[in-house]
Design a protein around this motif. Structure first.
Motif, mmCIF file in Angstrom:
data_model
loop_
_atom_site.group_PDB
_atom_site.id
_atom_site.type_symbol
_atom_site.label_atom_id
_atom_site.label_comp_id
_atom_site.label_asym_id
_atom_site.label_seq_id
_atom_site.Cartn_x
_atom_site.Cartn_y
_atom_site.Cartn_z
ATOM 1 N N LEU A 1 34.976 35.759 43.818
ATOM 2 C CA LEU A 1 36.210 35.690 43.481
ATOM 3 C C LEU A 1 36.832 34.486 43.795
ATOM 4 C CD1 LEU A 1 37.165 38.278 46.273
ATOM 5 C CD2 LEU A 1 37.378 39.182 43.647
ATOM 6 N N GLU A 2 36.084 33.272 43.705
ATOM 7 C CA GLU A 2 36.959 31.667 44.115
ATOM 8 C C GLU A 2 36.575 31.463 42.864
ATOM 9 O OE1 GLU A 2 36.272 27.741 45.766
ATOM 10 O OE2 GLU A 2 35.086 29.326 46.329
ATOM 11 N N ARG A 3 35.556 31.572 41.714
ATOM 12 C CA ARG A 3 35.628 31.011 39.900
ATOM 13 C C ARG A 3 36.365 32.543 39.147
ATOM 14 N NH1 ARG A 3 29.040 31.703 39.083
ATOM 15 N NH2 ARG A 3 29.446 33.923 40.365
ATOM 16 N N THR A 4 37.118 33.568 40.062
ATOM 17 C CA THR A 4 37.128 34.686 38.792
ATOM 18 C C THR A 4 39.227 33.746 39.226
ATOM 19 O OG1 THR A 4 37.863 35.788 40.416
ATOM 20 C CG2 THR A 4 36.509 36.018 38.350
ATOM 21 N N GLY A 5 39.836 32.764 40.071
ATOM 22 C CA GLY A 5 40.178 32.604 39.975
ATOM 23 C C GLY A 5 41.432 33.338 41.232
ATOM 24 N N GLY B 1 35.501 41.339 34.360
ATOM 25 C CA GLY B 1 36.066 41.187 32.792
ATOM 26 C C GLY B 1 36.684 39.815 33.105
ATOM 27 N N VAL B 2 36.787 39.180 33.976
ATOM 28 C CA VAL B 2 37.370 37.536 34.130
ATOM 29 C C VAL B 2 35.805 36.436 34.542
ATOM 30 C CG1 VAL B 2 38.040 35.318 35.500
ATOM 31 C CG2 VAL B 2 39.410 37.358 34.732
ATOM 32 N N LEU B 3 34.973 37.192 34.481
ATOM 33 C CA LEU B 3 33.663 36.596 34.955
ATOM 34 C C LEU B 3 33.359 35.983 33.154
ATOM 35 C CD1 LEU B 3 32.455 37.992 37.879
ATOM 36 C CD2 LEU B 3 32.504 35.422 37.124
ATOM 37 N N LEU B 4 33.294 37.312 32.701
ATOM 38 C CA LEU B 4 32.929 37.225 30.573
ATOM 39 C C LEU B 4 33.512 37.042 29.894
ATOM 40 C CD1 LEU B 4 30.694 38.788 29.201
ATOM 41 C CD2 LEU B 4 32.341 40.953 29.553
ATOM 42 N N ALA B 5 34.746 36.863 30.173
ATOM 43 C CA ALA B 5 35.050 36.254 29.327
ATOM 44 C C ALA B 5 35.550 34.322 29.714
ATOM 45 C CB ALA B 5 37.471 36.015 29.870
ATOM 46 N N MET C 1 42.524 41.133 27.123
ATOM 47 C CA MET C 1 42.320 42.609 26.651
ATOM 48 C C MET C 1 41.704 43.333 27.731
ATOM 49 S SD MET C 1 39.066 41.483 23.521
ATOM 50 C CE MET C 1 39.183 43.035 22.960
ATOM 51 N N ILE C 2 41.525 42.442 29.237
ATOM 52 C CA ILE C 2 40.787 42.603 29.712
ATOM 53 C C ILE C 2 42.122 43.216 30.513
ATOM 54 C CG2 ILE C 2 39.756 42.729 32.752
ATOM 55 C CD1 ILE C 2 37.961 39.696 30.783
ATOM 56 N N VAL C 3 43.171 42.931 31.115
ATOM 57 C CA VAL C 3 44.447 42.779 31.404
ATOM 58 C C VAL C 3 44.766 44.086 30.983
ATOM 59 C CG1 VAL C 3 46.709 42.656 31.714
ATOM 60 C CG2 VAL C 3 44.988 40.462 32.680
ATOM 61 N N ASN D 1 38.787 32.287 25.693
ATOM 62 C CA ASN D 1 39.354 33.418 27.198
ATOM 63 C C ASN D 1 39.539 34.103 27.076
ATOM 64 O OD1 ASN D 1 38.753 33.100 29.590
ATOM 65 N ND2 ASN D 1 38.740 30.789 30.630
ATOM 66 N N VAL D 2 40.939 33.135 27.040
ATOM 67 C CA VAL D 2 42.196 33.798 26.851
ATOM 68 C C VAL D 2 42.954 34.923 26.732
ATOM 69 C CG1 VAL D 2 44.852 33.171 26.379
ATOM 70 C CG2 VAL D 2 43.788 31.590 27.607
#
Length: 199
Positions: free
Chosen positions: A59-63, A130-134, A167-169, A161-162
């Motif tokens: 969770l820390e890495r994904t923000g 999704g954020v980790l994959l991005a 897309m994930i959102v 990344n953006v």
């Protein structure tokens, strides 16, 4: 004058209703106690599993952890996940209890809430993964551009990344049943601009 027969009939009806209601009330209390115990047990197991798997670092890495801190949420992500799971399970037992008592007016709103909570849990899981994959694909694109000698390799990585996060959102919003038309339009516009610049 007071009609004693009427009073006696009303009293007898009240006693009869109470005698009929008490077993249902007792059954509901037992259902809620069992539901609370099972929910607490599973929530505790999930919390310990999350701690062993290092969920906080993810969770820390994904923000997401930083977002929780900005929202002044003092609980950790693992605790929030355990709490959400607790209520998903316990509310199902509460629904059974309300149906047992015949409180139909409260059943439908509670059923809608119960149906929403698993979607919220799935959306959070999708967002995290999704954020980790991005981030991974963004770094991979940046490394690939750098190896090819492209000067703006950092911008390419950030752009990938953006775009992936957008897309994930969109996917997360659709999972929650929220209209993502505006986000889809923004993503389409950004994609067209990127295609135009590369041609």
């Amino acid at each position: 004058m007071i009609d004693l027969d009427v009073l006696q009939t009303a009293f007898n009806n009240m006693i009869s209703s109470a005698l009929i209601f008490m077993p249902r009330l007792l059954t509901t209390v037992i259902i809620l106690l069992l539901g609370w115990a099972l929910s607490r047990l599973l929530a505790t197991l999930v919390k310990r599993l999350g701690e062993r798997l290092g969920l906080e670092s993810i969770l820390e890495r994904t923000g997401i952890k930083a977002g929780l801190e900005k929202a002044q949420i003092k609980r950790s992500g693992t605790e929030l996940l355990a709490t959400l799971l607790f209520w998903i399970i316990f509310l199902n037992f509460l629904l059974i209890g309300l149906e047992n008592l015949g409180l139909t007016a409260a059943v439908d709103p509670l059923r809608n809430l119960i149906a929403f909570l698993p979607r919220l849990l799935a959306a959070l899981a999708t967002l995290t993964a999704g954020v980790l994959l991005a981030q991974f694909l963004g770094r991979a694109a940046q490394a690939a551009m750098s190896s090819m000698g492209v000067d703006f390799h950092q911008e390419v990585g950030q752009g990938v990344n953006v775009l992936l996060i957008i897309m994930i959102v969109i996917v997360v919003l659709e999972q929650l049943g929220i209209d993502a038309t505006i986000m889809t339009s923004i993503f389409t516009t950004i994609t067209k601009i990127a295609d135009y610049k590369t041609t």
